[in-house]
Write a protein that holds these residues in place. Structure first.
Motif, PDB file in Angstrom:
ATOM      1  N   ASP A 206       0.847  -1.195   0.000  1.00 45.50           N
ATOM      2  CA  ASP A 206       0.000   0.000   0.000  1.00 45.50           C
ATOM      3  C   ASP A 206       0.881   1.243   0.000  1.00 45.50           C
ATOM      4  O   ASP A 206       1.821   1.349   0.805  1.00 45.50           O
ATOM      5  N   ILE A 207       0.578   2.171  -0.890  1.00 43.77           N
ATOM      6  CA  ILE A 207       1.378   3.393  -0.992  1.00 43.77           C
ATOM      7  C   ILE A 207       0.467   4.615  -1.062  1.00 43.77           C
ATOM      8  O   ILE A 207      -0.722   4.506  -1.387  1.00 43.77           O
ATOM      9  N   GLU A 208       1.048   5.773  -0.745  1.00 46.02           N
ATOM     10  CA  GLU A 208       0.413   7.059  -1.014  1.00 46.02           C
ATOM     11  C   GLU A 208       1.261   7.783  -2.051  1.00 46.02           C
ATOM     12  O   GLU A 208       2.489   7.830  -1.931  1.00 46.02           O
ATOM     13  N   MET A 209       0.613   8.337  -3.067  1.00 41.19           N
ATOM     14  CA  MET A 209       1.348   9.025  -4.118  1.00 41.19           C
ATOM     15  C   MET A 209       0.650  10.345  -4.431  1.00 41.19           C
ATOM     16  O   MET A 209      -0.555  10.384  -4.659  1.00 41.19           O
ATOM     17  N   LYS A 210       1.443  11.432  -4.455  1.00 36.72           N
ATOM     18  CA  LYS A 210       0.910  12.775  -4.728  1.00 36.72           C
ATOM     19  C   LYS A 210       1.824  13.489  -5.717  1.00 36.72           C
ATOM     20  O   LYS A 210       3.031  13.234  -5.751  1.00 36.72           O
ATOM     21  N   CYS A 211       1.224  14.380  -6.503  1.00 35.85           N
ATOM     22  CA  CYS A 211       2.008  15.239  -7.387  1.00 35.85           C
ATOM     23  C   CYS A 211       1.289  16.574  -7.508  1.00 35.85           C
ATOM     24  O   CYS A 211       0.152  16.637  -7.971  1.00 35.85           O
ATOM     25  N   PHE A 212       1.953  17.648  -7.081  1.00 36.23           N
ATOM     26  CA  PHE A 212       1.325  18.967  -7.033  1.00 36.23           C
ATOM     27  C   PHE A 212       1.579  19.786  -8.300  1.00 36.23           C
ATOM     28  O   PHE A 212       1.138  20.924  -8.405  1.00 36.23           O
ATOM     29  N   GLN A 213       2.314  19.219  -9.241  1.00 35.00           N
ATOM     30  CA  GLN A 213       2.633  19.935 -10.467  1.00 35.00           C
ATOM     31  C   GLN A 213       1.433  19.990 -11.408  1.00 35.00           C
ATOM     32  O   GLN A 213       0.483  19.219 -11.286  1.00 35.00           O
ATOM     33  N   PHE A 214       1.515  20.913 -12.383  1.00 31.92           N
ATOM     34  CA  PHE A 214       0.515  20.959 -13.440  1.00 31.92           C
ATOM     35  C   PHE A 214       0.606  19.632 -14.207  1.00 31.92           C
ATOM     36  O   PHE A 214       1.694  19.107 -14.434  1.00 31.92           O
ATOM     37  N   ASP A 215      -0.514  19.076 -14.621  1.00 32.78           N
ATOM     38  CA  ASP A 215      -0.566  17.753 -15.240  1.00 32.78           C
ATOM     39  C   ASP A 215      -0.120  16.662 -14.273  1.00 32.78           C
ATOM     40  O   ASP A 215       0.443  15.644 -14.675  1.00 32.78           O
ATOM     41  N   GLY A 216      -0.356  16.884 -12.977  1.00 36.56           N
ATOM     42  CA  GLY A 216       0.033  15.903 -11.967  1.00 36.56           C
ATOM     43  C   GLY A 216      -0.608  14.550 -12.202  1.00 36.56           C
ATOM     44  O   GLY A 216       0.009  13.509 -11.967  1.00 36.56           O
ATOM     45  N   VAL A 217      -1.861  14.561 -12.699  1.00 32.01           N
ATOM     46  CA  VAL A 217      -2.552  13.305 -12.960  1.00 32.01           C
ATOM     47  C   VAL A 217      -1.811  12.497 -14.013  1.00 32.01           C
ATOM     48  O   VAL A 217      -1.635  11.273 -13.886  1.00 32.01           O
ATOM     49  N   LYS A 221      -0.086   8.804 -13.668  1.00 29.93           N
ATOM     50  CA  LYS A 221      -0.369   7.698 -14.574  1.00 29.93           C
ATOM     51  C   LYS A 221       0.916   7.091 -15.129  1.00 29.93           C
ATOM     52  O   LYS A 221       1.057   5.868 -15.232  1.00 29.93           O
ATOM     53  N   GLN A 222       1.863   7.959 -15.473  1.00 27.37           N
ATOM     54  CA  GLN A 222       3.127   7.474 -16.010  1.00 27.37           C
ATOM     55  C   GLN A 222       3.909   6.672 -14.951  1.00 27.37           C
ATOM     56  O   GLN A 222       4.523   5.651 -15.253  1.00 27.37           O
ATOM     57  N   ALA A 223       3.854   7.153 -13.705  1.00 21.45           N
ATOM     58  CA  ALA A 223       4.524   6.436 -12.614  1.00 21.45           C
ATOM     59  C   ALA A 223       3.878   5.065 -12.402  1.00 21.45           C
ATOM     60  O   ALA A 223       4.564   4.071 -12.132  1.00 21.45           O
ATOM     61  N   MET A 224       2.565   5.005 -12.541  1.00 22.68           N
ATOM     62  CA  MET A 224       1.860   3.729 -12.401  1.00 22.68           C
ATOM     63  C   MET A 224       2.292   2.738 -13.483  1.00 22.68           C
ATOM     64  O   MET A 224       2.478   1.550 -13.236  1.00 22.68           O
ATOM     65  N   LYS A 225       2.479   3.263 -14.716  1.00 22.01           N
ATOM     66  CA  LYS A 225       2.927   2.409 -15.816  1.00 22.01           C
ATOM     67  C   LYS A 225       4.344   1.878 -15.556  1.00 22.01           C
ATOM     68  O   LYS A 225       4.661   0.728 -15.879  1.00 22.01           O
ATOM     69  N   LYS A 226       5.185   2.724 -14.961  1.00 17.32           N
ATOM     70  CA  LYS A 226       6.545   2.283 -14.620  1.00 17.32           C
ATOM     71  C   LYS A 226       6.502   1.164 -13.580  1.00 17.32           C
ATOM     72  O   LYS A 226       7.286   0.213 -13.641  1.00 17.32           O
ATOM     73  N   ASP A 328      -8.814  13.010 -11.034  1.00 17.47           N
ATOM     74  CA  ASP A 328      -9.364  12.487 -12.279  1.00 17.47           C
ATOM     75  C   ASP A 328      -8.642  11.254 -12.795  1.00 17.47           C
ATOM     76  O   ASP A 328      -8.672  10.963 -13.976  1.00 17.47           O
ATOM     77  N   VAL A 329      -7.970  10.508 -11.899  1.00 16.59           N
ATOM     78  CA  VAL A 329      -7.262   9.314 -12.363  1.00 16.59           C
ATOM     79  C   VAL A 329      -8.278   8.299 -12.866  1.00 16.59           C
ATOM     80  O   VAL A 329      -9.188   7.896 -12.150  1.00 16.59           O
ATOM     81  N   ASP A 330      -8.123   7.919 -14.129  1.00 20.82           N
ATOM     82  CA  ASP A 330      -9.028   6.943 -14.750  1.00 20.82           C
ATOM     83  C   ASP A 330      -8.293   5.615 -14.861  1.00 20.82           C
ATOM     84  O   ASP A 330      -7.465   5.430 -15.747  1.00 20.82           O
ATOM     85  N   ILE A 331      -8.569   4.713 -13.943  1.00 17.66           N
ATOM     86  CA  ILE A 331      -7.856   3.437 -13.906  1.00 17.66           C
ATOM     87  C   ILE A 331      -8.118   2.633 -15.174  1.00 17.66           C
ATOM     88  O   ILE A 331      -7.234   1.992 -15.727  1.00 17.66           O
TER      89      ILE A 331
END
Length: 339
Positions: A206-217, A221-226, A328-331
């Protein structure tokens, strides 16, 4: 009716100083009467003086009727069938070894008993021809049963026993015959494969992941693919959003250590990718094997969170979700399949 009572091992009594698994039957004035579970429940006794190395304040806190635990054999009177045992002399190492051996023996015994019951034959002759020879040859019949899963012929066809019969001339003749009949072999192999074929383990983190940058979503998504790319054919990695910012990584494998290693690498890859964009990843629960019950509780938790999110209007446009870049993460569209 077939006789399904039989000890697990060839010797009728345990050796002195051996660790055996016992079950407490009842408590008397001088000690506790127990049954030796591996030896067809023959009776033994643990004197109160052999319960603990410390001063005994309460017998009930040290031994309880129905409890199963290891004990050391002190004396064996084979003629009278008396067995004296000790609980206080069992070392931690001996206890672990005893429990491990008993669990294996119990599984072997359950399979052998089921075969005898199904074919309506006595259990002890099956042990004499199959079980005990496998104990002698492989150290434990459990090890032989594991090999039978993949190659039953190599293990079972090699078993023979001597059978005596009277010849035409009236003389007794000893013949060497196969120990396993086709009927017994078929039933035994089916039961072994049903009970001992390895089942995939589910490994989860179980992890928590955040990104405050523009286009953070998009970065998430890219991190999830990695993370998913860190998997392989034997340990495919899946990552699922539970509720912002909580994610879960899972894999299924026959090798627990390999599964934990793959998920650990997946977390590292995910961390490296999200940190490129000043995001953060926090491991809430490290990779570990989870039981069916834990898995079910987790799925229930996901369903509950999804229902709560569905009941709240405008979540995707909330200020909090814009800040975290998570709303808006669309799994489905990110290529992650359901857990």
């Amino acid at each position: 009716m077939p006789n399904l009572e039989c000890r697990m091992y060839e010797q009728r009594f345990p050796e002195v100083d051996a660790a055996v698994m016992i079950q407490v039957k009842h408590i008397a004035d001088m000690g506790a009467y127990v049954s030796l579970l591996e030896y067809n429940n023959i009776e033994g006794m643990i004197l109160f003086s052999e319960l603990s190395r410390r001063r005994i304040r309460s017998i009930s806190s040290l031994i309880k009727v129905g409890r199963q635990e290891p004990a050391i054999v002190l004396r064996v009177d084979r003629d009278k069938g008396y067995i004296d045992l000790s609980k206080r002399r069992v070392s931690e190492e001996e206890a672990h070894a005893c429990e491990d051996r008993y669990n294996k023996s119990k599984l072997v015994h359950s399979i052998m008993r089921h075969v005898a019951e199904t074919l309506e034959v006595d259990l002890e002759p099956l042990y004499q021809r199959i079980g005990w020879p496998l104990y002698r040859k492989y150290g434990h019949a459990f090890e032989a049963f594991k090999l039978i899963v993949a190659d039953p012929d190599a293990i079972l066809d090699a078993l023979t026993y001597e059978e005596k019969e009277v010849g035409p001339d009236g003389q007794e003749v000893t013949k060497v015959v196969p120990a396993v009949t086709p009927e017994v072999k078929d039933s035994l192999v089916k039961n072994i494969r049903r009970r001992m074929t390895p089942q995939p383990l589910k490994i989860r983190a179980d992890i928590e992941m955040k990104c405050f940058q523009f286009d953070g979503v998009l970065h998430i998504k890219q991190a999830m693919k990695k993370a998913e790319a860190a998997g392989n054919d034997n340990c495919p990695v899946k990552i699922k959003l539970v509720a912002p910012p909580l994610y879960v990584l899972t894999t299924q494998t026959l090798d627990k250590e390999q599964g934990i290693s793959v998920l650990t690498d997946a977390i590292k890859a995910c961390t490296a990718e999200i940190e490129k964009y000043k995001g953060k990843l926090l491991v809430k629960e490290p990779p570990r094997a989870v039981s069916e019950r834990e898995d079910k509780l987790f799925l229930d938790q996901i369903d509950s969170l999804m229902e709560q999110n569905a009941e709240v209007d405008g979540d995707a446009d909330s200020e909090e979700e814009e800040d975290t870049g998570m709303g808006d993460v669309d799994i489905t569209n990110s290529g992650v399949t359901a857990y």
